[in-house]
Design an enzyme around this catalytic site. Sequence first.
Site, PDB file in Angstrom:
ATOM      1  N   ALA A  63       0.868  -1.185   0.037  1.00 37.93           N
ATOM      2  CA  ALA A  63      -0.073  -0.134  -0.109  1.00 37.93           C
ATOM      3  C   ALA A  63       1.024   1.325   0.040  1.00 37.93           C
ATOM      4  CB  ALA A  63      -0.841   0.107   1.314  1.00 37.93           C
ATOM      5  N   GLY A 108       0.882  -4.890   1.243  1.00 36.73           N
ATOM      6  CA  GLY A 108      -0.465  -4.973   0.192  1.00 36.73           C
ATOM      7  C   GLY A 108      -0.110  -5.693  -1.023  1.00 36.73           C
ATOM      8  N   GLU A 111      -0.635  -9.296  -0.123  1.00 40.34           N
ATOM      9  CA  GLU A 111      -1.912  -9.315   0.079  1.00 40.34           C
ATOM     10  C   GLU A 111      -2.925  -9.664  -1.074  1.00 40.34           C
ATOM     11  OE1 GLU A 111      -1.577  -5.949   2.838  1.00 40.34           O
ATOM     12  OE2 GLU A 111      -2.548  -7.384   4.268  1.00 40.34           O
ATOM     13  N   GLU A 131       4.703  -4.612   7.566  1.00 42.06           N
ATOM     14  CA  GLU A 131       4.081  -3.740   8.358  1.00 42.06           C
ATOM     15  C   GLU A 131       4.551  -3.407   9.903  1.00 42.06           C
ATOM     16  OE1 GLU A 131       2.747  -6.050   6.448  1.00 42.06           O
ATOM     17  OE2 GLU A 131       1.255  -5.339   5.115  1.00 42.06           O
TER      18      GLU A 131
HETATM   19  N1  CAA Z   1       4.474   2.854  -1.193  1.00 42.16           N
HETATM   20  C1  CAA Z   1       4.798   4.177  -1.670  1.00 42.16           C
HETATM   21  N2  CAA Z   1       6.036   4.413  -2.415  1.00 42.16           N
HETATM   22  C2  CAA Z   1       6.741   3.197  -2.655  1.00 42.16           C
HETATM   23  C3  CAA Z   1       6.349   1.863  -2.003  1.00 42.16           C
HETATM   24  C4  CAA Z   1       5.265   1.963  -1.186  1.00 42.16           C
HETATM   25  N3  CAA Z   1       4.637   0.785  -0.533  1.00 42.16           N
HETATM   26  N4  CAA Z   1       7.503   1.088  -2.508  1.00 42.16           N
HETATM   27  C5  CAA Z   1       8.277   1.743  -3.079  1.00 42.16           C
HETATM   28  N5  CAA Z   1       7.977   2.993  -3.244  1.00 42.16           N
HETATM   29  C6  CAA Z   1       8.483   4.171  -4.049  1.00 42.16           C
HETATM   30  C7  CAA Z   1       9.704   4.651  -3.431  1.00 42.16           C
HETATM   31  O1  CAA Z   1       9.520   5.438  -2.470  1.00 42.16           O
HETATM   32  C8  CAA Z   1      10.602   5.044  -4.492  1.00 42.16           C
HETATM   33  O2  CAA Z   1      10.117   6.212  -4.939  1.00 42.16           O
HETATM   34  P1  CAA Z   1      11.066   7.654  -5.296  1.00 42.16           P
HETATM   35  O3  CAA Z   1      11.767   7.121  -6.417  1.00 42.16           O
HETATM   36  O4  CAA Z   1      10.081   8.702  -5.702  1.00 42.16           O
HETATM   37  O5  CAA Z   1      11.785   7.727  -4.110  1.00 42.16           O
HETATM   38  C9  CAA Z   1      10.168   4.006  -5.487  1.00 42.16           C
HETATM   39  O6  CAA Z   1       9.237   3.376  -5.259  1.00 42.16           O
HETATM   40  C10 CAA Z   1      11.342   3.229  -5.887  1.00 42.16           C
HETATM   41  O7  CAA Z   1      11.553   2.464  -4.560  1.00 42.16           O
HETATM   42  P2  CAA Z   1      12.990   2.368  -3.841  1.00 42.16           P
HETATM   43  O8  CAA Z   1      13.948   3.392  -4.167  1.00 42.16           O
HETATM   44  O9  CAA Z   1      12.864   2.012  -2.160  1.00 42.16           O
HETATM   45  O10 CAA Z   1      13.659   0.984  -4.363  1.00 42.16           O
HETATM   46  P3  CAA Z   1      14.518   0.070  -3.893  1.00 42.16           P
HETATM   47  O11 CAA Z   1      14.936  -0.959  -4.960  1.00 42.16           O
HETATM   48  O12 CAA Z   1      15.875   0.662  -3.173  1.00 42.16           O
HETATM   49  O13 CAA Z   1      13.721  -0.828  -2.813  1.00 42.16           O
HETATM   50  C11 CAA Z   1      11.883  -1.808  -1.784  1.00 42.16           C
HETATM   51  C12 CAA Z   1      12.644  -1.542  -3.146  1.00 42.16           C
HETATM   52  C13 CAA Z   1      12.616  -2.813  -1.071  1.00 42.16           C
HETATM   53  C14 CAA Z   1      10.595  -2.585  -2.485  1.00 42.16           C
HETATM   54  C15 CAA Z   1      11.592  -0.317  -1.114  1.00 42.16           C
HETATM   55  O14 CAA Z   1      10.946   0.410  -1.922  1.00 42.16           O
HETATM   56  C16 CAA Z   1      10.616  -0.852   0.030  1.00 42.16           C
HETATM   57  O15 CAA Z   1      10.973  -1.419   1.028  1.00 42.16           O
HETATM   58  N6  CAA Z   1       9.064  -0.559  -0.225  1.00 42.16           N
HETATM   59  C17 CAA Z   1       8.155  -0.480   0.799  1.00 42.16           C
HETATM   60  C18 CAA Z   1       7.610  -1.905   0.983  1.00 42.16           C
HETATM   61  C19 CAA Z   1       6.569  -2.175   1.913  1.00 42.16           C
HETATM   62  O16 CAA Z   1       7.112  -1.574   3.276  1.00 42.16           O
HETATM   63  N7  CAA Z   1       5.569  -2.305   1.756  1.00 42.16           N
HETATM   64  C20 CAA Z   1       4.364  -2.429   2.595  1.00 42.16           C
HETATM   65  C21 CAA Z   1       3.536  -1.201   2.691  1.00 42.16           C
HETATM   66  S1  CAA Z   1       2.463  -1.107   4.122  1.00 42.16           S
HETATM   67  C22 CAA Z   1       1.081  -1.832   3.678  1.00 42.16           C
HETATM   68  O17 CAA Z   1       1.123  -2.381   2.552  1.00 42.16           O
HETATM   69  C23 CAA Z   1       0.008  -2.028   4.371  1.00 42.16           C
HETATM   70  C24 CAA Z   1      -0.952  -2.905   4.276  1.00 42.16           C
HETATM   71  O18 CAA Z   1      -1.141  -3.943   4.521  1.00 42.16           O
HETATM   72  C25 CAA Z   1      -2.192  -2.440   3.663  1.00 42.16           C
END
Ligand code: CAA
Length: 263
Positions: A63, A108, A111, A131
């Site tokens: 998400a 998400g 999920e 999360e």
């Molecule tokens: N939400 C918003 N933006 C996201 C995102 C997310 N979940 N995951 C990645 N992005 C964005 C980053 O902010 C980045 O944007 P910018 O270029 O504008 O900075 C872009 O995507 C590329 O990401 P990274 O530079 O971080 O890429 P990376 O290769 O270094 O890392 C990754 C990849 C490990 C997937 C890392 O992006 C990451 O950890 N993302 C978050 C994953 C996460 O925690 N997901 C769970 C979200 S909570 C949820 O889903 C709640 C629920 O159950 C409803």
Amino acid sequence: MEFIKYEVDGAVGTITISREKALNALNSQVLDELSETLDNVDLETVRCLILTGAGEKSFVAGADIGEMSTLTKAEGEAFGKKGNDVFRKLETFPIPVIAAVNGFALGGGCEISMSCDIRICSDNAIFGQPEVGLGITPGFGGTQRLARLVSPGMAKQLIYTARNLKADEAYRIGLVNAVYPQEELLGAAQKMAAGIAMNAPIAVRNCKKAINDGLQVDMDQAIVIEEKLFGDCFETEDQKAGMGNFLEKDKEKKLKVVPFQNK
Ligand code: CAA
């Protein structure tokens, strides 16, 4: 639509979540567009769906953290409901949905894949429910579906530790059915979807409903659900043609797609 692409090839529809700059993260707009796309699938012709993500790096990275970062308790609950409503629509969609997980499937993303009937993934796929590291619980069904799909103990371990899984481990614990080299994943999904679409459509739909509904109740109620859906197949064109082809020993005909009959 800005973030969802939908293409149909024969009886197979492919939905691509296409927000590559944010690794296909699910914001409200993506969820709304996905819901609208599902509402518009032509169920007269499409018999199986594939869900995938744009690009070679990510299926869905979760998400949208930016959107969630300022939510109040009430808004957080409403955002959870928004995701849950769309994922439930996917889970109970009348036809099978195959998740072709082509990279990160975090939060998400994991999920949404679990809301699909079948998961296959590329060798670079990473699954996880990160999360608790963000100070929230999985909120789009992860606490419920992971425990049902793998085991409560494994789900608890993965969710409490927020540890990511590589494709081979996801395969080992039964979260995905198969792992393919990245370049072969979509072809494998299309082949599986086309194979499903060759079978009697009413029967396939009823199998999905029988399995999904039966898993929610005890065995006595579950077999009644099965009986009703089994009975429902009879007198349909599918059943008459399917059994007729077998009895006529006509191998050519047996392979033919039986006509779709609207209920
Ligand atoms: N939400 C918003 N933006 C996201 C995102 C997310 N979940 N995951 C990645 N992005 C964005 C980053 O902010 C980045 O944007 P910018 O270029 O504008 O900075 C872009 O995507 C590329 O990401 P990274 O530079 O971080 O890429 P990376 O290769 O270094 O890392 C990754 C990849 C490990 C997937 C890392 O992006 C990451 O950890 N993302 C978050 C994953 C996460 O925690 N997901 C769970 C979200 S909570 C949820 O889903 C709640 C629920 O159950 C409803």
